[in-house]
Design an enzyme around this catalytic site. Structure first.
Site, PDB file in Angstrom:
ATOM      1  CG  ASP A  33      -9.159  76.891 -17.204  1.00  0.00           C
ATOM      2  OD1 ASP A  33     -10.063  76.622 -18.027  1.00  0.00           O
ATOM      3  OD2 ASP A  33      -9.390  77.247 -16.036  1.00  0.00           O
ATOM      4  CB  ALA A 120     -19.615  89.706 -11.499  1.00  0.00           C
ATOM      5  N   GLY A 121     -18.714  86.544 -12.856  1.00  0.00           N
ATOM      6  CA  GLY A 121     -17.623  85.912 -13.579  1.00  0.00           C
ATOM      7  C   GLY A 121     -16.260  86.340 -13.094  1.00  0.00           C
ATOM      8  CB  SER A 123     -12.752  83.772  -9.650  1.00  0.00           C
ATOM      9  OG  SER A 123     -12.558  83.406 -10.981  1.00  0.00           O
ATOM     10  CB  SER A 125     -16.896  79.864  -6.295  1.00  0.00           C
ATOM     11  OG  SER A 125     -16.351  79.783  -7.600  1.00  0.00           O
ATOM     12  CG  ASP A 169     -11.697  80.802 -12.150  1.00  0.00           C
ATOM     13  OD1 ASP A 169     -11.138  81.375 -13.103  1.00  0.00           O
ATOM     14  OD2 ASP A 169     -12.901  80.468 -12.167  1.00  0.00           O
TER      15      ASP A 169
END
Length: 380
Positions: A33, A120-121, A123, A125, A169
């Protein structure tokens, strides 16, 4: 306790509304991305939920039901990028980004709770940022579109929090729709909602949260981004998106640095894997996506070097147990993997991964199905 009731307990009055924004899992297209490439995330049913009201006194009060900390109070005129405000930097950064873009946000009371697993990857946040952005957009009547909110949320994370993430994300959290994966061109933010009803095909997509995050990941994302940018400069292009897959062999011959060469190989080939996946889904050949996922994992492991023993073990154990394909997803060095499997084999695959982790002495992973869910929305 509901988020609305938590808001009342904290601030002594009812919120003006409640909003939700999901975490995401990325089916294919990793570390592409920020290279203007292609990605294909889907929203999870796990969400960050925010009860929010406006303030007119220039103060922002933020609280999370998940941190065990008290209310954080900040002045909108004194928000400073890269200040150490902990988790509150994510919603505060959105306020900062909105004001920096000229939007008249005069303050807010915010109470948050999230079911998106942290670390945990997936997203967590971005979900915090997008739910804050959507709430303030609605409350202040800013009229921003979902992609515009995603870009502002990305700016909050890049410039205010200091994480040089791409826009995937935030776009996934803001723009995904139920029952679909999001085919996103990050160069122009063009989106296509791709039907992704695995249950109808007798399939399932499992998320395996390894519950680990290795310290090696600290700064590694920025280093790989810098390496990709160096590769683009060496090839005389603005971003690696401009390198077509048919040009890859020639491009690699022109690169002297082996690390940069391997990063370029991953990005260009992963862009191609996204396009292959779209073609397979359009043709109704969903099972053939499995080997593409496994190819992607090998590239992330070998060329980008962002995997780890736990993620590699998920992929190996799942495929040995009959899964159609698997790969790490997200930034790597821990976090989660995804596994495409026949629905009838889900329990067998889950058991095999758990047994492999136990045999290796690892903490038991958390496994759950990735059900393509709705993006950010007002819920009350």
């Amino acid at each position: 306790m509901s988020v609305e009731d938590g808001f009342k307990d904290l601030y002594g009055y009812a919120p003006e509304g409640v909003w939700a924004a999901p975490g995401r899992v990325n089916l294919i297209g990793e570390y592409t991305d920020f290279n203007d490439g292609f990605v294909m995330p889907l929203a999870l049913p796990h969400t960050a939920v925010a009860a929010v009201s406006r303030r007119t006194d220039g103060q922002v009060r933020v609280h999370s039901a998940d941190t065990g900390q008290g209310v954080v109070q900040l002045g909108v005129d004194t928000l400073e990028p890269l200040a150490d405000t902990g988790w509150a930097a994510y919603p505060a950064g959105v306020v900062w980004a909105l004001r920096a873009a000229g939007h008249p946000v005069t303050g807010a009371d915010i109470h948050l709770a999230s079911t998106v697993p942290t670390g945990a990857g997936l997203s967590s946040s971005a979900a915090l940022e997008v739910v804050t952005a959507l709430a303030l957009n609605d409350l202040y009547g800013l009229g921003l579109t979902a992609p515009e909110l995603a870009v502002l949320a990305q700016r909050a994370e890049n410039a205010f929090v200091g994480v040089p993430c791409g826009v995937m994300d935030q776009m996934a959290s803001a723009c995904c729709t139920e029952g679909h994966a999001l085919y996103l061109d990050t160069r122009d933010l063009a989106v296509r909602q791709v039907p992704f009803d695995l249950a109808a095909e007798g399939l399932t997509l499992l998320v395996v949260d390894t519950r680990v995050k290795h310290a090696l990941g600290d700064g590694a994302y920025a280093e790989r981004r810098a390496g990709c940018e160096a590769g683009a400069r060496a090839l005389g292009v603005r971003t690696l998106r401009e390198v077509e897959y048919v040009q890859l062999s020639d491009a690699l011959r022109r690169l002297g640095d082996e690390t940069v060469r391997s990063y370029v190989r991953h990005v260009v080939s992963d862009n191609h894997r996204v396009q292959r996946t779209i073609a397979l889904l359009d043709a109704g050949d969903v099972r053939a996506v499995g080997p593409v996922l496994s190819e992607g994992h090998a590239s992330l492991r070998d060329d980008l070097a962002v995997s780890c023993p736990e993620l590699d073990l998920v992929v190996a154990a799942a495929t040995a147990a009959g899964a159609l394909g698997a790969r790490m997803t997200g930034g790597g060095f821990g976090g989660s993997a995804i596994v495409l499997a026949e629905a009838a084999d889900a329990d067998t695959v889950t058991k095999a991964v758990g047994e492999a982790f136990a045999a290796a002495g690892y903490t038991a992973p958390r496994v759950f199905p990735a059900v393509p869910s709705a993006g950010a929305r007002r819920v009350a």
